[in-house]
Scaffold this motif. Structure first.
Motif, PDB file in Angstrom:
ATOM      1  N   UNK A 179       0.744  -1.374  -0.037  1.00 24.68           N
ATOM      2  CA  UNK A 179       0.168   0.032   0.135  1.00 24.68           C
ATOM      3  C   UNK A 179       0.726   1.220  -0.050  1.00 24.68           C
ATOM      4  N   UNK A 180       1.886   1.148   0.757  1.00 22.45           N
ATOM      5  CA  UNK A 180       3.023   2.235   0.832  1.00 22.45           C
ATOM      6  C   UNK A 180       3.751   2.596  -0.737  1.00 22.45           C
ATOM      7  N   UNK A 181       4.054   1.662  -1.003  1.00 22.40           N
ATOM      8  CA  UNK A 181       4.825   1.534  -2.570  1.00 22.40           C
ATOM      9  C   UNK A 181       3.747   2.518  -3.553  1.00 22.40           C
ATOM     10  N   UNK A 182       2.501   1.736  -3.487  1.00 23.21           N
ATOM     11  CA  UNK A 182       1.274   2.258  -4.485  1.00 23.21           C
ATOM     12  C   UNK A 182       1.206   3.581  -4.111  1.00 23.21           C
ATOM     13  N   UNK A 183       1.069   4.156  -2.860  1.00 25.45           N
ATOM     14  CA  UNK A 183       0.542   5.449  -2.346  1.00 25.45           C
ATOM     15  C   UNK A 183       1.854   6.403  -2.731  1.00 25.45           C
ATOM     16  N   UNK A 184       3.276   5.964  -2.788  1.00 22.89           N
ATOM     17  CA  UNK A 184       4.241   6.533  -3.225  1.00 22.89           C
ATOM     18  C   UNK A 184       4.265   6.968  -4.774  1.00 22.89           C
ATOM     19  N   UNK A 185       3.989   5.914  -5.351  1.00 31.00           N
ATOM     20  CA  UNK A 185       3.769   6.196  -6.716  1.00 31.00           C
ATOM     21  C   UNK A 185       2.694   7.049  -7.256  1.00 31.00           C
ATOM     22  N   UNK A 192      -6.619  13.799 -10.125  1.00 29.58           N
ATOM     23  CA  UNK A 192      -7.711  13.486  -8.935  1.00 29.58           C
ATOM     24  C   UNK A 192      -7.704  11.828  -8.673  1.00 29.58           C
ATOM     25  N   UNK A 193      -7.484  11.022  -9.686  1.00 26.83           N
ATOM     26  CA  UNK A 193      -7.801   9.480  -9.364  1.00 26.83           C
ATOM     27  C   UNK A 193      -6.640   9.453  -8.662  1.00 26.83           C
ATOM     28  N   UNK A 194      -5.176   9.869  -8.814  1.00 23.36           N
ATOM     29  CA  UNK A 194      -4.305   9.471  -8.175  1.00 23.36           C
ATOM     30  C   UNK A 194      -4.269  10.037  -6.980  1.00 23.36           C
ATOM     31  N   UNK A 195      -4.895  11.090  -6.669  1.00 27.87           N
ATOM     32  CA  UNK A 195      -5.020  11.565  -5.288  1.00 27.87           C
ATOM     33  C   UNK A 195      -5.963  10.650  -4.500  1.00 27.87           C
ATOM     34  N   UNK A 196      -7.243  10.183  -4.943  1.00 27.39           N
ATOM     35  CA  UNK A 196      -7.971   9.208  -4.479  1.00 27.39           C
ATOM     36  C   UNK A 196      -7.271   7.949  -4.096  1.00 27.39           C
ATOM     37  N   UNK A 197      -6.260   7.647  -4.836  1.00 28.91           N
ATOM     38  CA  UNK A 197      -5.521   6.349  -4.485  1.00 28.91           C
ATOM     39  C   UNK A 197      -4.632   6.496  -3.592  1.00 28.91           C
ATOM     40  N   UNK A 198      -3.945   7.724  -3.471  1.00 26.53           N
ATOM     41  CA  UNK A 198      -3.105   8.051  -2.491  1.00 26.53           C
ATOM     42  C   UNK A 198      -3.615   8.124  -1.075  1.00 26.53           C
ATOM     43  N   UNK A 199      -4.918   8.582  -1.091  1.00 23.28           N
ATOM     44  CA  UNK A 199      -5.730   8.749   0.205  1.00 23.28           C
ATOM     45  C   UNK A 199      -5.925   7.461   0.776  1.00 23.28           C
ATOM     46  N   UNK A 200      -6.538   6.485  -0.113  1.00 23.35           N
ATOM     47  CA  UNK A 200      -6.847   5.165   0.389  1.00 23.35           C
ATOM     48  C   UNK A 200      -5.531   4.345   0.814  1.00 23.35           C
ATOM     49  N   UNK A 201      -4.604   4.383  -0.007  1.00 26.31           N
ATOM     50  CA  UNK A 201      -3.508   3.723   0.333  1.00 26.31           C
ATOM     51  C   UNK A 201      -2.538   4.005   1.732  1.00 26.31           C
ATOM     52  N   UNK A 202      -2.731   5.617   1.854  1.00 26.54           N
ATOM     53  CA  UNK A 202      -2.181   6.160   3.251  1.00 26.54           C
ATOM     54  C   UNK A 202      -2.901   5.511   4.292  1.00 26.54           C
ATOM     55  N   UNK A 203      -4.386   5.217   4.087  1.00 21.53           N
ATOM     56  CA  UNK A 203      -5.331   4.684   5.077  1.00 21.53           C
ATOM     57  C   UNK A 203      -4.921   3.457   5.513  1.00 21.53           C
ATOM     58  N   UNK A 204      -4.777   2.489   4.395  1.00 19.06           N
ATOM     59  CA  UNK A 204      -4.233   1.170   4.423  1.00 19.06           C
ATOM     60  C   UNK A 204      -2.869   1.167   4.969  1.00 19.06           C
ATOM     61  N   UNK A 205      -1.853   1.869   4.730  1.00 20.52           N
ATOM     62  CA  UNK A 205      -0.574   1.631   5.215  1.00 20.52           C
ATOM     63  C   UNK A 205      -0.550   1.795   6.690  1.00 20.52           C
ATOM     64  N   UNK A 206      -1.195   3.010   6.915  1.00 20.89           N
ATOM     65  CA  UNK A 206      -1.326   3.437   8.739  1.00 20.89           C
ATOM     66  C   UNK A 206      -2.036   2.305   9.352  1.00 20.89           C
ATOM     67  N   UNK A 207      -3.188   1.804   8.864  1.00 18.21           N
ATOM     68  CA  UNK A 207      -3.856   0.996   9.693  1.00 18.21           C
ATOM     69  C   UNK A 207      -3.242  -0.355   9.639  1.00 18.21           C
ATOM     70  N   UNK A 208      -2.520  -0.991   8.769  1.00 14.25           N
ATOM     71  CA  UNK A 208      -1.958  -2.037   8.569  1.00 14.25           C
ATOM     72  C   UNK A 208      -0.493  -2.235   9.339  1.00 14.25           C
TER      73      UNK A 208
END
Length: 699
Positions: free
Chosen positions: A33-39, A166-182
């Motif tokens: 999730x972190x790698x996807x968010x960074x990308x 905007x699509x990449x921004x939404x992906x970044x938001x969800x991956x940040x949540x997943x990264x933090x939670x996991x």
């Protein structure tokens, strides 16, 4: 969550990694999730570069006259299309250019060799100066509507890029949540496992270990130090893993934008590594002292709470406060040293690196522009500065966690040091209830090497017999019980139960059929019922209540609001000494031990209460081998065998009547207690006090 135990000789880092593998699935999900968010986040500068170069400034690219109106602009009765929008095989007409000077755009009806340089429009002529060369082209100023007609074709492309952003921004938001939670979820599981292992190992440590290490220090390692390790997995791991991935992504982006400048900016990586190594060299020294002082502070607080009544009775508040303040001051002094180190090596150095990096960028672009060797587009410049600025976000996050990293590693080292202490083997299962025939054969024992507190002890206690141990303080009574429970093993001689050497039996199996009633019984937080059964599911409610009734507790505890379900606070401090002792007797009866030890069990009970349980004691002792440590000799007159100890040796042995007829040490002790005025026993100088008998944990 299962993982193989790490070799105790492995480094702290390797052992922590082994614990991380216990939740590797969640950690891997967090890293992905972190790698996807960074990308997704780093896609922003590239989208901006495309928007600037291909659309906003793309209007200055070459246009060609065409006969088709598709994707073309109408100007002065002719159609013009941007050169990169022609299809394969499509004919291109006359080349024209649109160039900006100041706020205005001008139409040049012929090719422009090199549009870069200083531009000036005057009297229908557009002049471009570059170095010593000057080029002049006829040009016409575009009106606002004419300029819009050229820009109109860029709007769909710009809107498409904005939507993609905007699509990449939404992906970044969800991956940040997943990264933090996991990451936090996996960290919590790792710490849960670590705490469980530490506590389980603490249960396996030999009793003598706790004689030398204060309880507060043990508590600090299980709570404070493991909590600091949690920071490693939650904050430090999050920042460092995201930082490493982010920095990797940033350098990939930099190299994609400009290889040479990407190589120039690599100087940040070795500087960061050297920085971390040097920081930890100093920080580890300070953090080791800080964690040690914190443990000592916890120890003195725990000791003060336990002995608060003594401190106040003897007016030791001032001295205790001074000891605490001395530790607290030293703790604060080293905390301030850490603050100074952090203040010098965090944001200051990051700002220096950032400023130096941007100076390199300005020099590179400025020098390249002046020489004409490496000029780049405005989009590339914007993207490069944006990406390079993002490089220092993870570096700042990593640097800010250096203190937590070092503190966590020091704490982990302290936890693993405790776990590396040799423990007793834990054997599952149990053994059949033994009869309880106990024999000591030539037993000698020393707590410290060659300083024997028991010397050549020989006696036999048969099933159902009561053996009393008497003697002055330090004579070795408690040491015999410690050996019987196998809290220690003798250096010489053997101890057998039913003819079997106790050292050949697992300690848990041996203690399973032993019970003890201490002079000062220990009660746990819970209820009276839970303190009798100690949570053993094999002991039913009916057995608990019967045990309480048999020892006379029903009459003594009947006035309590909730009866046998009355809450008990830590150590049973809301109950009287007699009530606590009755609960302890009921506990021993409920567990039905083959060997029972009474350590001056009636010393804290008043005469009336003692008379209530004397008959219960006879029931309790029936069929069991009972050892009584007694100072009140009147309570052991019915003992089958009395062992009189003096300086670690059995000096007299026999029943009460036999020892009284002997007229020796026991006779003198008994007469003295009865107040007959008999001669006092021989002086007992040089006696060494022994550690107290410890109550065994039910197995």
């Amino acid at each position: 969550m299962r993982c193989k135990p790490m070799n105790s000789k492995a480094s702290v880092g390797k052992r922590l990694f082994q614990y991380a593998l216990c939740a590797k699935g969640i950690f891997i999900a967090a890293i992905i999730a972190l790698a996807i968010g960074v990308g997704a986040e780093l896609a922003g500068p590239f989208i901006a570069k495309t928007m600037i170069d291909d659309h906003m400034l793309g209007i200055e690219k070459p246009y060609f006259e065409t006969t088709s109106s598709e994707n073309a602009v109408s100007y002065n009765g002719h159609y013009y299309k941007r050169g990169d929008r022609f299809g394969e095989g499509e004919a291109k007409g006359q080349e024209v250019r649109l160039l900006q000077t100041g706020r205005d755009f001008y139409f040049v009806s012929q090719p422009v060799a090199n549009p870069d340089g200083e531009r000036k429009f005057e009297n229908g002529q557009l002049t471009i100066s570059r170095g010593g060369a000057v080029e002049t082209y006829p040009a016409a100023k575009l009106s606002a509507s004419e300029l819009y007609s050229f820009y109109k074709l860029e709007i769909p492309g710009i809107l498409k890029l904005v939507g993609l952003y905007c699509i990449f921004l939404v992906i970044s938001i969800f991956t940040e949540f997943g990264k933090t939670y996991w990451l936090q979820s996996s960290a919590n599981k790792v710490i849960q496992k670590l705490r469980t292992d530490v506590y389980a190992h603490m249960q396996r440590l030999p009793v003598y270990f706790f004689d030398t290490l204060p309880a507060g220090k043990v508590v600090s390692r299980i709570t404070n130090d493991t909590e600091a390790v949690k920071d490693l997995f939650v904050a430090v791991l999050s920042n460092f893993s995201s930082g490493i991935i982010y920095i990797t992504g940033v350098y990939i982006a930099l190299f994609l934008l400009d290889v040479r400048l990407g190589l120039v900016c690599l100087f940040v990586v070795p500087l960061l590594i050297v920085w971390i190594v040097l920081y930890r060299k100093f920080a580890t020294k300070y953090n080791t002292i800080i964690r040690s002082r914190l443990s000592e502070i916890n120890a003195i607080i725990n000791e003060s709470i336990q002995g608060m009544s003594i401190i106040r009775v003897f007016r030791r508040q001032k001295q205790t406060s001074e000891e605490f303040e001395a530790l607290n001051d030293d703790y604060m002094k080293h905390q301030n040293k850490m603050l100074n180190l952090n203040a010098l090596t965090t944001h200051n150095l990051v700002n220096v690196l950032r400023s130096f990096s941007f100076a390199v960028i300005l020099w590179y672009f400025g020098f390249g522009t002046l020489t004409g060797g490496s000029a780049v587009s405005l989009g590339v410049l914007y993207a490069f500065v944006d990406v390079l600025g993002r490089l220092f976000q993870p570096i700042t996050g990593m640097v800010n966690q250096l203190a937590a990293l070092d503190s966590s590693m020091v704490s982990a080292g302290r936890v693993f040091t405790l776990m590396d202490e040799p423990g007793e083997d834990v054997t599952d299962g149990s053994m059949p209830r033994y009869k309880g025939n106990v024999e000591f054969k030539n037993v000698s024992f020393a707590y410290k090497e060659d300083h024997y507190v028991l010397k050549n002890i020989n006696f036999e206690a048969k099933q159902g017999q009561t053996v009393a141990l008497v003697g002055h303080t330090g004579s070795g009574k408690s040491s015999i019980i410690n050996l019987l429970f196998r809290f220690y093993d003798p250096q010489k001689g053997t101890i057998t139960i039913d003819g079997q050497d106790v050292t050949a039996l697992p300690k848990q199996w041996l203690r399973h059929h032993m019970g003890i009633v201490l002079q000062d019984p220990y009660l746990f937080t819970g209820t009276i019922v839970s303190n009798v059964s100690l949570g053993d599911a094999k002991i039913s409610r009916e057995q608990i209540e019967k045990a309480l009734r048999d020892v006379g507790a029903e009459r003594i505890l009947a006035h309590l609001p909730q009866g046998f379900d009355e809450p008990v606070v830590e150590k049973g401090s809301t109950l009287s000494a007699g009530q606590r002792q009755l609960i302890s007797f009921a506990r021993a009866l409920a567990f039905d031990p083959a060997i029972l030890i009474l350590d001056e069990a009636t010393a804290n009970i008043d005469t009336e209460t003692e008379s209530l349980i004397q008959s219960a004691l006879e029931v309790l002792k029936k069929g069991r081998t009972t050892f009584i440590i007694a100072h009140r000799l009147s309570t052991i007159r019915s003992a089958d065998q009395i062992l009189v100890l003096h300086r670690g040796e059995i000096v007299e042995k026999g029943s009460h009547d036999e020892l009284m007829k002997l007229g020796g040490r026991y006779y003198q002790m008994y007469q003295l207690q009865q107040g007959s005025g008999a001669a006092a026993p021989a002086p007992d100088s040089g006696i060494q006090a022994q550690p107290p008998v410890q109550a065994p944990s039910p197995v």
